[in-house]
Design a protein around this motif. Structure first.
Motif, PDB file in Angstrom:
ATOM      1  N   ILE A  10      -7.405 -12.677  -1.866  1.00 55.75           N
ATOM      2  CA  ILE A  10      -6.400 -13.562  -1.279  1.00 55.75           C
ATOM      3  C   ILE A  10      -4.999 -13.034  -1.572  1.00 55.75           C
ATOM      4  CG2 ILE A  10      -5.430 -15.894  -1.348  1.00 55.75           C
ATOM      5  CD1 ILE A  10      -8.372 -16.791  -2.071  1.00 55.75           C
ATOM      6  N   GLU A  11      -4.750 -12.713  -2.841  1.00 53.34           N
ATOM      7  CA  GLU A  11      -3.434 -12.205  -3.226  1.00 53.34           C
ATOM      8  C   GLU A  11      -3.130 -10.881  -2.524  1.00 53.34           C
ATOM      9  OE1 GLU A  11      -3.454 -12.062  -7.498  1.00 53.34           O
ATOM     10  OE2 GLU A  11      -3.549 -14.234  -7.682  1.00 53.34           O
ATOM     11  N   GLY A  12      -4.150 -10.059  -2.363  1.00 51.22           N
ATOM     12  CA  GLY A  12      -3.975  -8.789  -1.665  1.00 51.22           C
ATOM     13  C   GLY A  12      -3.589  -8.994  -0.211  1.00 51.22           C
ATOM     14  N   ALA A  13      -4.231  -9.951   0.430  1.00 53.39           N
ATOM     15  CA  ALA A  13      -3.913 -10.241   1.835  1.00 53.39           C
ATOM     16  C   ALA A  13      -2.478 -10.743   1.971  1.00 53.39           C
ATOM     17  CB  ALA A  13      -4.891 -11.271   2.396  1.00 53.39           C
ATOM     18  N   VAL A  14      -2.055 -11.571   1.025  1.00 50.10           N
ATOM     19  CA  VAL A  14      -0.680 -12.077   1.044  1.00 50.10           C
ATOM     20  C   VAL A  14       0.308 -10.918   0.884  1.00 50.10           C
ATOM     21  CG1 VAL A  14       0.999 -13.493  -0.213  1.00 50.10           C
ATOM     22  CG2 VAL A  14      -1.280 -14.398   0.250  1.00 50.10           C
ATOM     23  N   GLY A  19       4.332  -7.197   2.857  1.00 51.77           N
ATOM     24  CA  GLY A  19       4.712  -5.797   3.037  1.00 51.77           C
ATOM     25  C   GLY A  19       4.964  -5.455   4.491  1.00 51.77           C
ATOM     26  N   SER A  20       4.124  -5.966   5.370  1.00 50.38           N
ATOM     27  CA  SER A  20       4.300  -5.715   6.801  1.00 50.38           C
ATOM     28  C   SER A  20       5.613  -6.294   7.302  1.00 50.38           C
ATOM     29  CB  SER A  20       3.137  -6.319   7.591  1.00 50.38           C
ATOM     30  OG  SER A  20       1.943  -5.632   7.312  1.00 50.38           O
ATOM     31  N   GLU A  35      12.157  -0.526   4.230  1.00 51.60           N
ATOM     32  CA  GLU A  35      10.958  -0.098   4.953  1.00 51.60           C
ATOM     33  C   GLU A  35       9.945   0.522   3.984  1.00 51.60           C
ATOM     34  OE1 GLU A  35       9.740   2.905   8.607  1.00 51.60           O
ATOM     35  OE2 GLU A  35      11.851   2.428   8.279  1.00 51.60           O
ATOM     36  N   ALA A  36      10.432   1.371   3.086  1.00 54.17           N
ATOM     37  CA  ALA A  36       9.554   2.024   2.104  1.00 54.17           C
ATOM     38  C   ALA A  36       8.966   1.009   1.130  1.00 54.17           C
ATOM     39  CB  ALA A  36      10.327   3.093   1.343  1.00 54.17           C
ATOM     40  N   GLU A  37       9.782   0.053   0.701  1.00 52.32           N
ATOM     41  CA  GLU A  37       9.274  -1.002  -0.198  1.00 52.32           C
ATOM     42  C   GLU A  37       8.176  -1.803   0.498  1.00 52.32           C
ATOM     43  OE1 GLU A  37      12.496  -3.483  -1.572  1.00 52.32           O
ATOM     44  OE2 GLU A  37      13.584  -1.761  -2.369  1.00 52.32           O
ATOM     45  N   GLY A  38       8.381  -2.084   1.766  1.00 53.98           N
ATOM     46  CA  GLY A  38       7.377  -2.825   2.530  1.00 53.98           C
ATOM     47  C   GLY A  38       6.073  -2.060   2.631  1.00 53.98           C
ATOM     48  N   LYS A  42       2.514  -3.173   1.033  1.00 50.77           N
ATOM     49  CA  LYS A  42       1.335  -3.260   1.899  1.00 50.77           C
ATOM     50  C   LYS A  42       0.168  -2.480   1.298  1.00 50.77           C
ATOM     51  CE  LYS A  42       1.640  -1.585   6.137  1.00 50.77           C
ATOM     52  NZ  LYS A  42       1.951  -1.435   7.575  1.00 50.77           N
ATOM     53  N   VAL A  43       0.437  -1.288   0.804  1.00 50.99           N
ATOM     54  CA  VAL A  43      -0.610  -0.471   0.180  1.00 50.99           C
ATOM     55  C   VAL A  43      -1.129  -1.166  -1.086  1.00 50.99           C
ATOM     56  CG1 VAL A  43      -1.050   1.707  -1.026  1.00 50.99           C
ATOM     57  CG2 VAL A  43       0.186   1.713   1.134  1.00 50.99           C
TER      58      VAL A  43
END
Length: 63
Positions: A10-14, A19-20, A35-38, A42-43
């Motif tokens: 769940i936390e990963g999906a959030v 990130g997106s 953009e790089a932080e996002g 996301k990764v």
């Protein structure tokens, strides 16, 4: 049927969604750092989600 999903999934999906969004904001504003932080967030979310999937499989195998 009981569905227990590991909290990491769940936390990963959030994190992936956050990130997106951050990556898109960085692209729109031309801010390469945002953009790089996002992308990094996301990764991180994808990795955390994968950890959660493994935890779910281990838990389910023990049933």
């Amino acid at each position: 049927m009981e569905t227990n999903v590991d909290k990491n999934r769940i936390e990963g999906a959030v994190k992936e969604v956050k990130g997106s969004v951050k990556e898109a904001i960085g692209k729109v504003t031309g801010n390469k750092a945002t953009e790089a932080e996002g992308k990094a967030t996301k990764v991180e979310g994808k990795v955390q989600g994968a950890v959660g999937k493994v935890a779910d499989k281990v838990r389910d195998a023990g049933k």
